[in-house]
Design a protein around this motif. Structure first.
Motif, short mmCIF file in Angstrom:
data_model
loop_
_atom_site.label_atom_id
_atom_site.label_comp_id
_atom_site.label_asym_id
_atom_site.label_seq_id
_atom_site.Cartn_x
_atom_site.Cartn_y
_atom_site.Cartn_z
N ARG A 15 0.82 -1.34 0.25
CA ARG A 15 -0.10 -0.04 0.10
C ARG A 15 0.97 1.09 0.02
O ARG A 15 0.34 2.22 -0.84
CB ARG A 15 -0.80 0.30 1.23
N ASP A 16 1.92 1.31 0.64
CA ASP A 16 2.72 2.47 0.72
C ASP A 16 3.76 2.37 -0.63
O ASP A 16 4.84 3.45 -0.42
CB ASP A 16 3.44 2.77 2.16
N GLY A 17 3.87 1.67 -1.16
CA GLY A 17 4.84 1.45 -2.29
C GLY A 17 6.07 1.01 -2.13
O GLY A 17 7.18 0.90 -3.37
N THR A 18 6.34 0.46 -1.12
CA THR A 18 7.66 -0.40 -0.86
C THR A 18 7.82 -1.56 -1.66
O THR A 18 8.81 -1.76 -2.07
CB THR A 18 7.93 -0.59 0.79
N LEU A 19 6.68 -2.19 -1.50
CA LEU A 19 6.59 -3.56 -2.37
C LEU A 19 5.59 -3.38 -3.51
O LEU A 19 4.47 -2.69 -3.50
CB LEU A 19 6.13 -4.70 -1.60
N ALA A 20 5.64 -4.45 -4.46
CA ALA A 20 4.65 -4.44 -5.57
C ALA A 20 4.28 -6.03 -5.81
O ALA A 20 4.97 -6.65 -4.87
CB ALA A 20 5.15 -3.88 -6.88
N ARG A 21 3.46 -6.31 -6.57
CA ARG A 21 3.16 -7.82 -6.49
C ARG A 21 2.62 -8.15 -7.68
O ARG A 21 1.83 -7.51 -8.42
CB ARG A 21 2.08 -7.97 -5.53
N SER A 22 2.94 -9.22 -8.08
CA SER A 22 2.26 -9.92 -9.49
C SER A 22 1.28 -10.80 -8.95
O SER A 22 1.50 -11.85 -8.23
CB SER A 22 3.52 -10.61 -10.13
N GLU A 23 0.11 -10.79 -9.47
CA GLU A 23 -1.05 -11.38 -9.09
C GLU A 23 -0.95 -12.91 -9.61
O GLU A 23 -1.49 -13.65 -9.13
CB GLU A 23 -2.40 -10.74 -9.37
N SER A 24 -0.46 -13.05 -10.43
CA SER A 24 -0.30 -14.26 -11.49
C SER A 24 0.50 -15.34 -10.98
O SER A 24 0.82 -16.41 -11.35
CB SER A 24 -0.15 -14.03 -12.77
N ARG A 25 1.42 -15.07 -9.77
CA ARG A 25 2.46 -16.08 -9.32
C ARG A 25 2.37 -16.15 -7.73
O ARG A 25 2.09 -15.33 -7.13
CB ARG A 25 3.83 -15.40 -9.57
#
Length: 83
Positions: free
Chosen positions: A54-64
């Motif tokens: 939420r704060d932009g430190t991490l991102a995520r790939s929904e497909s993995r």
């Protein structure tokens, strides 16, 4: 938990994730992250990961699986999150 402790734990999570990826070529599991930073509850680790996304430190790939990754400072994803 104090605000300072929370920030330090987030830093340790991000550093561990970067180290793990550099070493193994994949992201660590929630359990591995928890073990590395001293959190026994996977739910608590998941909460940290969600807040960091939420704060932009991490991102995520929904497909993995193991889909969270640390966002390098100054990238478009990080800039989008703070705008």
């Amino acid at each position: 938990m104090t605000h300072r402790t929370n920030i330090e734990r987030r830093k340790r999570i991000a550093l561990y994730m970067n180290m793990f990826y550099t070493t193994y070529g994949k992201q660590p599991s929630v359990r591995e992250i928890g073990k590395a930073v001293g959190i026994s509850s996977t739910s608590t680790v998941s909460g940290y990961l969600q807040r960091m996304e939420r704060d932009g430190t991490l991102a995520r790939s929904e497909s993995r699986n193991r889909s969270y990754f640390v966002v390098p400072v100054g990238t478009a994803v990080a800039e989008e999150r703070t705008a």
